[in-house]
Design a protein around this motif. Structure first.
Motif, PDB file in Angstrom:
ATOM      1  N   ARG A 192       0.850  -1.200   0.000  1.00  0.00           N
ATOM      2  CA  ARG A 192       0.000   0.000   0.000  1.00  0.00           C
ATOM      3  C   ARG A 192       0.879   1.241   0.000  1.00  0.00           C
ATOM      4  NH1 ARG A 192      -3.036  -0.706   5.163  1.00  0.00           N
ATOM      5  NH2 ARG A 192      -3.959   1.266   4.601  1.00  0.00           N
ATOM      6  N   LEU A 193       0.952   1.894  -1.159  1.00  0.00           N
ATOM      7  CA  LEU A 193       1.793   3.083  -1.331  1.00  0.00           C
ATOM      8  C   LEU A 193       0.968   4.227  -1.897  1.00  0.00           C
ATOM      9  CD1 LEU A 193       4.837   1.486  -3.163  1.00  0.00           C
ATOM     10  CD2 LEU A 193       4.896   2.449  -0.879  1.00  0.00           C
ATOM     11  N   ARG A 194       1.188   5.401  -1.359  1.00  0.00           N
ATOM     12  CA  ARG A 194       0.611   6.613  -1.953  1.00  0.00           C
ATOM     13  C   ARG A 194       1.704   7.655  -1.998  1.00  0.00           C
ATOM     14  NH1 ARG A 194      -5.137   8.176   0.590  1.00  0.00           N
ATOM     15  NH2 ARG A 194      -3.718   9.251   1.948  1.00  0.00           N
ATOM     16  N   GLY A 195       1.711   8.458  -3.061  1.00  0.00           N
ATOM     17  CA  GLY A 195       2.725   9.483  -3.223  1.00  0.00           C
ATOM     18  C   GLY A 195       2.131  10.873  -3.206  1.00  0.00           C
ATOM     19  N   PHE A 196       2.868  11.803  -2.635  1.00  0.00           N
ATOM     20  CA  PHE A 196       2.429  13.192  -2.520  1.00  0.00           C
ATOM     21  C   PHE A 196       3.588  14.126  -2.835  1.00  0.00           C
ATOM     22  CE2 PHE A 196      -0.033  10.603   0.347  1.00  0.00           C
ATOM     23  CZ  PHE A 196      -1.339  11.038   0.162  1.00  0.00           C
ATOM     24  N   VAL A 197       3.262  15.285  -3.373  1.00  0.00           N
ATOM     25  CA  VAL A 197       4.224  16.347  -3.651  1.00  0.00           C
ATOM     26  C   VAL A 197       3.666  17.625  -3.042  1.00  0.00           C
ATOM     27  CG1 VAL A 197       5.253  17.757  -5.475  1.00  0.00           C
ATOM     28  CG2 VAL A 197       5.079  15.275  -5.772  1.00  0.00           C
ATOM     29  N   LYS A 198       4.499  18.317  -2.280  1.00  0.00           N
ATOM     30  CA  LYS A 198       4.083  19.562  -1.640  1.00  0.00           C
ATOM     31  C   LYS A 198       5.184  20.608  -1.803  1.00  0.00           C
ATOM     32  CE  LYS A 198       0.320  18.127   0.524  1.00  0.00           C
ATOM     33  NZ  LYS A 198      -0.989  18.701   0.320  1.00  0.00           N
ATOM     34  N   ALA A 199       4.783  21.856  -1.828  1.00  0.00           N
ATOM     35  CA  ALA A 199       5.725  22.975  -1.847  1.00  0.00           C
ATOM     36  C   ALA A 199       5.856  23.526  -0.441  1.00  0.00           C
ATOM     37  CB  ALA A 199       5.235  24.065  -2.792  1.00  0.00           C
ATOM     38  N   GLY A 200       7.060  23.947  -0.086  1.00  0.00           N
ATOM     39  CA  GLY A 200       7.253  24.571   1.213  1.00  0.00           C
ATOM     40  C   GLY A 200       8.622  24.284   1.785  1.00  0.00           C
ATOM     41  N   ARG A 201       8.819  24.733   2.993  1.00  0.00           N
ATOM     42  CA  ARG A 201      10.063  24.449   3.722  1.00  0.00           C
ATOM     43  C   ARG A 201      10.008  22.981   4.144  1.00  0.00           C
ATOM     44  NH1 ARG A 201      11.987  27.295   9.337  1.00  0.00           N
ATOM     45  NH2 ARG A 201      13.964  26.162   9.488  1.00  0.00           N
ATOM     46  N   PRO A 202      11.000  22.165   3.793  1.00  0.00           N
ATOM     47  CA  PRO A 202      10.887  20.723   4.005  1.00  0.00           C
ATOM     48  C   PRO A 202      10.511  20.293   5.420  1.00  0.00           C
ATOM     49  CG  PRO A 202      12.709  21.163   2.548  1.00  0.00           C
ATOM     50  CD  PRO A 202      12.216  22.504   3.032  1.00  0.00           C
ATOM     51  N   LEU A 231      25.886  14.816  12.824  1.00  0.00           N
ATOM     52  CA  LEU A 231      25.484  13.441  12.601  1.00  0.00           C
ATOM     53  C   LEU A 231      24.226  13.335  11.755  1.00  0.00           C
ATOM     54  CD1 LEU A 231      26.144  12.026  16.174  1.00  0.00           C
ATOM     55  CD2 LEU A 231      27.611  11.870  14.157  1.00  0.00           C
ATOM     56  N   MET A 232      23.358  14.310  11.873  1.00  0.00           N
ATOM     57  CA  MET A 232      22.112  14.300  11.106  1.00  0.00           C
ATOM     58  C   MET A 232      21.994  15.602  10.342  1.00  0.00           C
ATOM     59  SD  MET A 232      19.067  12.614  13.373  1.00  0.00           S
ATOM     60  CE  MET A 232      18.795  14.042  14.373  1.00  0.00           C
ATOM     61  N   GLY A 233      21.280  15.550   9.231  1.00  0.00           N
ATOM     62  CA  GLY A 233      21.009  16.757   8.476  1.00  0.00           C
ATOM     63  C   GLY A 233      20.038  17.648   9.225  1.00  0.00           C
ATOM     64  N   SER A 234      19.966  18.889   8.835  1.00  0.00           N
ATOM     65  CA  SER A 234      19.119  19.846   9.544  1.00  0.00           C
ATOM     66  C   SER A 234      17.635  19.500   9.421  1.00  0.00           C
ATOM     67  CB  SER A 234      19.378  21.255   9.025  1.00  0.00           C
ATOM     68  OG  SER A 234      19.125  21.336   7.635  1.00  0.00           O
ATOM     69  N   VAL A 235      17.199  18.961   8.289  1.00  0.00           N
ATOM     70  CA  VAL A 235      15.784  18.610   8.127  1.00  0.00           C
ATOM     71  C   VAL A 235      15.426  17.464   9.060  1.00  0.00           C
ATOM     72  CG1 VAL A 235      14.020  17.762   6.520  1.00  0.00           C
ATOM     73  CG2 VAL A 235      15.654  19.492   5.768  1.00  0.00           C
ATOM     74  N   SER A 236      16.224  16.419   9.082  1.00  0.00           N
ATOM     75  CA  SER A 236      15.906  15.289   9.958  1.00  0.00           C
ATOM     76  C   SER A 236      15.966  15.696  11.426  1.00  0.00           C
ATOM     77  CB  SER A 236      16.802  14.088   9.673  1.00  0.00           C
ATOM     78  OG  SER A 236      18.155  14.432   9.755  1.00  0.00           O
ATOM     79  N   GLN A 237      16.872  16.595  11.791  1.00  0.00           N
ATOM     80  CA  GLN A 237      16.934  17.088  13.173  1.00  0.00           C
ATOM     81  C   GLN A 237      15.650  17.827  13.542  1.00  0.00           C
ATOM     82  OE1 GLN A 237      20.486  19.514  13.418  1.00  0.00           O
ATOM     83  NE2 GLN A 237      21.572  17.884  14.496  1.00  0.00           N
ATOM     84  N   ARG A 238      15.213  18.717  12.661  1.00  0.00           N
ATOM     85  CA  ARG A 238      13.999  19.496  12.951  1.00  0.00           C
ATOM     86  C   ARG A 238      12.767  18.600  13.038  1.00  0.00           C
ATOM     87  NH1 ARG A 238      15.959  23.059   8.702  1.00  0.00           N
ATOM     88  NH2 ARG A 238      17.260  24.609   9.683  1.00  0.00           N
ATOM     89  N   VAL A 239      12.652  17.662  12.106  1.00  0.00           N
ATOM     90  CA  VAL A 239      11.498  16.769  12.116  1.00  0.00           C
ATOM     91  C   VAL A 239      11.508  15.924  13.383  1.00  0.00           C
ATOM     92  CG1 VAL A 239      10.384  14.816  10.955  1.00  0.00           C
ATOM     93  CG2 VAL A 239      11.223  16.748   9.607  1.00  0.00           C
ATOM     94  N   ALA A 240      12.653  15.343  13.717  1.00  0.00           N
ATOM     95  CA  ALA A 240      12.747  14.507  14.920  1.00  0.00           C
ATOM     96  C   ALA A 240      12.410  15.308  16.177  1.00  0.00           C
ATOM     97  CB  ALA A 240      14.138  13.899  15.037  1.00  0.00           C
TER      98      ALA A 240
END
Length: 146
Positions: free
Chosen positions: A86-96, A127-136
């Protein structure tokens, strides 16, 4: 356990590694996998600052949206080769980071699985990128960083 797993994809090897982990989790939980590619909105003014002038000038958002769609399609093919169901794909604009967090809450995601570093080239984290840090740090649900 998990009903919806979000996998942000950006075309990087780490994103595909995270997708592989999400597919493994899907086999255990039968969760739906949501693929999300976020592109940064560029104004026409920003586009006018480039020194490259292609003959067929596209509106930046249209070109970026198309590229993001291709990234999602590639990730879908990759997951299908690993027998994802079960896969669905999405595309969004914005700050990641902000867009991923908002999307996860909006779609009632139970888990976010993402690569430790993407294609942005940020060196904010050692150790982690800035996006993964912010999301976590700000997601409402658990985040597995691969």
């Amino acid at each position: 356990m998990f009903k919806r797993i979000l996998v942000p994809v950006d075309g990087s090897v780490k994103a595909l590694e995270a997708l592989d982990k999400a597919v493994e989790l899907q086999k255990l939980t039968h969760a739906e996998i949501m693929l999300l590619c976020v592109f940064k909105h560029h104004s026409l003014f920003e586009a006018s600052l480039t020194t490259l002038r292609p003959e067929d000038m596209q509106i930046p958002d249209d070109a970026l949206r198309q590229y993001a769609r291709e990234v999602v399609d590639h990730a879908r093919e990759h997951a299908s080769k690993h027998h994802a169901e079960r896969l669905r794909g999405f595309v969004k604009a914005g700050r990641p980071s902000r867009t991923i967090i908002h999307f996860a809450r909006e779609k009632d995601v139970d888990l976010i699985v993402m690569g430790s570093r993407g294609t942005s080239g940020d060196v904010d984290g050692m150790l982690m990128g800035s996006v993964s840090q912010r999301v976590a740090g700000h997601a409402h649900c658990p985040v597995l960083v691969v």
